[in-house]
Scaffold this active site. Structure first.
Site, short mmCIF file in Angstrom:
data_model
loop_
_atom_site.label_atom_id
_atom_site.label_comp_id
_atom_site.label_asym_id
_atom_site.label_seq_id
_atom_site.Cartn_x
_atom_site.Cartn_y
_atom_site.Cartn_z
CG HIS A 10 -9.84 -5.53 0.20
ND1 HIS A 10 -10.24 -6.63 0.92
CD2 HIS A 10 -8.51 -5.39 0.46
CE1 HIS A 10 -9.22 -7.13 1.58
NE2 HIS A 10 -8.15 -6.40 1.31
CG ASP A 19 -12.89 -8.75 1.08
OD1 ASP A 19 -12.67 -7.78 0.33
OD2 ASP A 19 -12.62 -8.74 2.30
CD GLU A 60 -2.87 -1.38 2.27
OE1 GLU A 60 -2.89 -0.51 3.15
OE2 GLU A 60 -3.58 -2.39 2.30
CG ASN A 90 -0.60 -6.80 -1.73
OD1 ASN A 90 -1.17 -7.31 -2.69
ND2 ASN A 90 -1.11 -6.79 -0.52
CD GLU A 144 -4.71 -7.77 1.27
OE1 GLU A 144 -5.59 -7.05 1.77
OE2 GLU A 144 -3.49 -7.52 1.39
#
Ligand code: G3I
Length: 557
Positions: free
Chosen positions: A230, A261, A153, A194, A259
């Site tokens: 996300h 979702d 990030e 990432n 990640e």
């Protein structure tokens, strides 16, 4: 078909009795059986792992790679400077290995979940603390973690660099440094950058792309880009995800969804479930369409345990299973996109026992092992081998190999190793354990007793050159077994070498050379000469400035 109908009937009966929440379709035909050469993973919540048997069952059954949701982060592993706490991270590693799952490491350098002690340091101390952290954590798990989110990030939404304490203290170079430190600690791990909201084309992913492109051009050892994924159904699906993944892949890097979702606003209903399923399907299909996309990890798997309600109190239900472990349309979407609509037959048959391993080329820190190959008749095919160290009644995984040989590295000098091998098939079955092999590593060299002379002779044109390295033992004891390591400063590559086994991982500046049988030992005051042909770009071919033998710095002449 008959098997499915029978299973459905049993399920209906048990459901009526209130005894079952798990789908029999999912049980017989898990996601991992459709992963092919890719990894399908989940973020492991240690609290759930310790307290919830259904959680353990589904996690082990469905996935072939694990990310620690929190256990490998900076605050969990080094809460105070140079006081490392690996209890939680070790639990994640043990759980994954017990279930024949790989491990994706998350994360080394991030602005969040990082303790205060490092945030207040000056630049020199902060950089040294970063190096120490990476070296210690990555080094500890070099034989178990296959890939790392090295930097997490680092970007703002407009594609500029996030003004984190890392950036504000060290400048942009903290990113390249972190990758170099990680490569020095593990020559084999896949090293990723990432981020979130970078899944589709846009200002943020453009900023990420520009950085990654320049890291590759500079020879910084980066291997992969993680797209967190996300998503939320109240926002439109990201633009051109496949094309975005492909442009990073075209730089020669692997791509991962790290990640995934898909959350929704409360309350959950069937329409939202179907939209969510479409988002999941689209993300999986984007990965499958890009050859270099080698991992899809879901950030959890059951709505019973998810970061979403704590962070977005009016939102929920972002995962593949509901709170009671019933698979949702999202599960079916991921399953069918992976090819699960054509179920593979179950394979309960493990491979045959591998032959007794034989050790050769034993040095102070490495050894070669070979063994007679196993066969697999269960249908899923032989996938590879696990190599374990046996101590008493405990077998600890040392490394994995896709062929019937391996080179064990990072061994301790003057130490006896008892090793055994087990074969694995595509369904995750493990063979019986082979007979043992026993060997003892040689004594290591005395600290600070090597000297290196490096030469580079450029060819007439075309960017080729011949490199030579003379290693001299300036100590009083023999060096029995050695690994020479150095880093090219300007993107040079070794193409072919002699008098040693040369290795330079793709995308890495780091080079190692290990001896052949005839030059394993360097007596005191003696030298070995090794060499290679290599390539460089542009007009200059600067020399590496530092060399180590078995991790000990040598005098450079
Ligand atoms: O460990 C403490 C515990 O001691 C304390 O009693 C408890 C009280 O709330 O908090 C515990 O810490 C929590 C930690 O998770 C471990 O459970 C934090 O409050 C909580 O904020 C933290 O949330 C994690 C979050 O990262 C932090 O940023 C989530 O579980 C985790 O899923 C989430 O994961 C991140 C990825 O690492 C990076 N990308 C985004 C993703 C979602 O935010």
């Amino acid at each position: 078909m008959r098997r499915k109908l029978l299973a459905a009937a049993i399920c209906a009966t048990l459901s009526a009795l209130g005894l079952v929440a798990l789908s029999t379709t999912a049980t017989a035909d898990p996601l991992r059986s459709h992963a092919g050469s890719r990894f399908i993973g989940y973020a492991l919540n240690l609290t759930a792992q310790g307290s919830d048997a259904s959680y353990r069952t589904v996690g082990a059954r469905e996935f072939n790679i694990v990310t620690a949701e929190n256990a490998m982060k900076f605050d969990a592993t080094e809460p105070n400077q140079n006081q490392f706490t690996f209890g939680q991270a070790d639990q994640v590693v043990a759980a994954a290995q017990a279930n024949n799952q790989q491990i994706h490491g998350h994360t080394l350098v991030w602005h969040s979940q990082t303790p205060g002690w490092i945030q207040g340091l000056g630049a020199t101390q902060m950089r040294a603390a970063m190096q120490n952290h990476i070296n210690t954590v990555v080094g500890r798990y070099a034989n178990s973690v296959r890939s790392w989110d090295v930097v997490n990030e680092a970007f703002n939404e407009d594609g500029s660099f996030r003004q984190s304490f890392w950036f504000n203290t060290l400048g942009q170079s903290y990113i390249a440094d972190a990758f170099r430190f990680a490569r020095a600690a593990d020559p084999d791990a896949e090293l990723c950058i990432n981020d979130f909201n970078t899944d589709g084309m846009g200002a943020k992913s453009n900023g990420l792309f520009n950085l990654v492109q320049s890291l590759v051009q500079q020879g910084v050892p980066i291997n992969c880009v993680g797209f967190q994924g996300h998503l939320a159904i109240q926002f439109s699906f990201p633009n051109q995800v496949q094309q975005n993944f492909q442009r990073f892949a075209n730089l020669g890097l692997n791509v991962k969804i790290t990640e995934l979702d898909v959350r929704m606003q409360n309350p959950r209903d069937a329409t939202k479930d179907n939209t969510q399923a479409t988002y999941y399907r689209n993300m999986v299909n984007a990965c499958l369409a890009v050859t270099r996309c080698n991992q899809i990890t879901i950030w959890g798997f059951t709505d019973r345990y998810s970061w979403v309600p704590e962070t977005f109190p009016s939102e929920c239900c972002a995962l593949l299973y509901d709170q009671n472990y019933s698979p949702k349309p999202a599960y079916t979407a991921v399953h069918d996109a992976l090819g699960g609509n054509e179920p593979v037959p179950p394979d309960p048959t493990p491979p045959t026992t591998p032959g007794t391993p034989a050790a050769s080329n034993v040095t102070s820190n490495s050894a070669n092992l070979t063994w007679a190959a196993s066969t697999d008749t269960g249908g899923s095919g032989l996938a590879g081998y696990n190599i374990y160290r046996r101590q008493g009644t405990t077998d600890t995984l040392l490394s994995q190999s896709t062929t019937n040989s391996t080179t064990l590295t990072g061994l301790t000098p003057s130490t006896q190793y008892v090793v055994v091998v087990r074969a694995r098939d595509g369904a995750g079955n493990l063979s019986p354990t082979s007979a043992t092999a026993t060997f003892t590593t040689l004594a290591g060299p005395v600290t600070g007793t090597c000297q290196v002379a490096y030469t580079a002779t450029n060819w007439g044109g075309g960017g080729g050159f011949t490199g030579g390295v003379t290693i001299t033992n300036t100590g009083t004891a023999a060096i029995n077994g050695w690994t020479l390591a150095f880093s090219f400063p300007a993107g040079q590559r070794v193409s072919q070498g002699w008098s040693a086994t040369w290795n330079q991982p793709q995308g890495s500046a780091n080079v190692t050379a290990t001896p052949l049988s005839w030059n394993t030992t360097i007596p005191p005051s003696s030298s070995v000469q090794i060499g290679f042909n290599g390539s460089f770009t542009g007009s200059s071919n600067p020399e590496p400035t530092a060399f180590t033998i078995n991790n000990t710095a040598c005098t450079v002449v």
